[in-house]
Design an enzyme around this catalytic site. Structure first.
Site, PDB file in Angstrom:
ATOM      1  N   THR A 274       0.739  -1.182  -0.017  1.00 44.70           N
ATOM      2  CA  THR A 274      -0.029   0.124  -0.063  1.00 44.70           C
ATOM      3  C   THR A 274       1.022   1.271  -0.032  1.00 44.70           C
ATOM      4  O   THR A 274       0.416   2.156  -0.387  1.00 44.70           O
ATOM      5  CB  THR A 274      -1.066   0.120   1.121  1.00 44.70           C
ATOM      6  OG1 THR A 274      -1.837  -1.358   1.129  1.00 44.70           O
ATOM      7  CG2 THR A 274      -2.033   1.382   1.359  1.00 44.70           C
TER       8      THR A 274
ATOM      9  N   TYR B  60       7.483 -11.528   3.983  1.00 42.44           N
ATOM     10  CA  TYR B  60       6.306 -11.451   3.083  1.00 42.44           C
ATOM     11  C   TYR B  60       6.345 -12.268   2.147  1.00 42.44           C
ATOM     12  O   TYR B  60       6.996 -12.039   1.072  1.00 42.44           O
ATOM     13  CB  TYR B  60       6.436  -9.803   2.772  1.00 42.44           C
ATOM     14  CG  TYR B  60       5.257  -9.062   1.856  1.00 42.44           C
ATOM     15  CD1 TYR B  60       4.166  -8.533   2.463  1.00 42.44           C
ATOM     16  CD2 TYR B  60       5.003  -9.427   0.394  1.00 42.44           C
ATOM     17  CE1 TYR B  60       2.945  -8.281   1.636  1.00 42.44           C
ATOM     18  CE2 TYR B  60       4.107  -9.229  -0.235  1.00 42.44           C
ATOM     19  CZ  TYR B  60       3.275  -8.533   0.317  1.00 42.44           C
ATOM     20  OH  TYR B  60       1.920  -7.914  -0.539  1.00 42.44           O
TER      21      TYR B  60
ATOM     22  N   LYS C 223       4.039 -12.620   6.825  1.00 40.61           N
ATOM     23  CA  LYS C 223       2.527 -11.825   6.460  1.00 40.61           C
ATOM     24  C   LYS C 223       2.327 -12.467   5.012  1.00 40.61           C
ATOM     25  O   LYS C 223       3.229 -12.550   4.268  1.00 40.61           O
ATOM     26  CB  LYS C 223       2.705 -10.518   6.575  1.00 40.61           C
ATOM     27  CG  LYS C 223       1.384  -9.722   6.027  1.00 40.61           C
ATOM     28  CD  LYS C 223       1.522  -9.492   4.427  1.00 40.61           C
ATOM     29  CE  LYS C 223       0.314  -9.075   3.939  1.00 40.61           C
ATOM     30  NZ  LYS C 223       0.034  -7.584   3.844  1.00 40.61           N
TER      31      LYS C 223
END
Length: 295
Positions: free
Chosen positions: A49, A137, A165
């Site tokens: 993001t 990630y 994540k």
């Protein structure tokens, strides 16, 4: 309280910019304060993001410095490291450490395919660069070289690789990771997952952009899950899932910036060559947010 240092709702922050593409420090500071006041448990600048792929080193450093200063130790700041070269990734990790980050979110960018040994080496080098805890990630939808289950298991033995994540839509993969790593790393979901379900199977929380738009509601959902109030949690999850569905239809960074603008916090437009939402898309997003009482 959870045993892990990182847990709960950790929003992926956008990187507010002005018309010239420079970081809007004032807007990022306001957003940081707003999210902390709404009860989030951490902040993750320079995630997907945060448009890390569209920022140079100077702007990335300014983002991390701004969030660390605004957070002022109230919640941990887990700063994103992403590069196509191991040397660049190590340099970023060391720089974010010096700027006061509390943890590293490690992302692998790739142009050519990379072997499992190369993937493991990249993340191990980041973890060796500082004494900060590292969150792996993994996003098979966007990454050319993703982390396989054997590589995740291998990395889970590193003393500073503490979390993962996952941004796939495969919750079964999360359970496989938990089984393979046997509690050595904590698992965070993304907005692509049904977060209450991830909490049910043992997740620590979620790192996700939409939590910037609905921080209080996200914190409420986390607490319901923590308290084992699953019926109430699923009622709230069903409501919030409409927001996830809306964001899934758009470029996530553009949608988060548009949603924040609708809430009165202008974070600028997505960085080129991305595009801003069209008027029709903005109206659709606004309707979804309005139905949830977020406007």
């Amino acid at each position: 309280m959870p045993d892990h240092a990182f847990f709960g709702v950790i929003p992926y922050l956008p990187s507010p910019t002005d018309a010239a593409g420079e970081i809007d420090v004032a807007a990022l500071t306001r957003l940081t304060h707003r999210l902390i006041e709404q009860g989030v448990h951490g902040l993750a600048p320079l995630g997907s993001t945060g448009e890390f792929a569209y920022l140079d080193f100077r702007r990335k450093a300014q983002v991390v410095e701004t969030v660390v200063a605004a957070a002022a130790g109230r919640v941990p700041v887990i700063a994103g490291v992403a590069a196509t070269t191991t040397a660049d990734a190590v340099a970023q990790a060391r720089a974010w450490h010096k700027l006061g980050a509390d943890g590293i979110l490690a992302v692998l960018e790739a142009y050519f395919p990379i072997s499992d040994d190369g993937v493991a080496g990249y993340f191990s080098a980041i973890a060796d660069a500082t004494d900060l805890p590292v969150t792996l990630y993994t996003n098979p939808n966007f990454q050319r070289s993703d982390l396989s289950l054997p590589v995740i298991e291998r990395l889970s033995h590193h003393p500073r690789i503490c979390y993962l994540k996952d941004a796939s839509t495969n919750t079964g993969r999360l359970l496989s990771i938990m089984n393979r790593t046997e509690g050595r790393i904590g698992i965070f979901a993304a907005s692509a997952h049904i977060t209450a379900a991830v909490m049910l199977i043992g997740g620590l929380g979620w790192m996700a952009g939409p939590s910037c738009i609905a921080p209080a509601e996200s914190v409420r959902l986390y607490q319901l899950c923590r308290d084992g109030r699953w019926d109430e949690a699923m009622t709230l999850q069903r409501r919030l899932w409409a927001l996830n569905e809306a964001f899934a239809r758009f470029n996530l960074a553009a949608a988060i910036k548009a949603g924040l603008r609708l809430q009165g916090l202008d974070c600028g437009d997505p960085l080129p060559p991305q595009r801003a939402l069209t008027e029709a898309e903005l109206a659709e997003l606004g309707q979804a947010m309005g139905r949830l009482g977020l406007l």
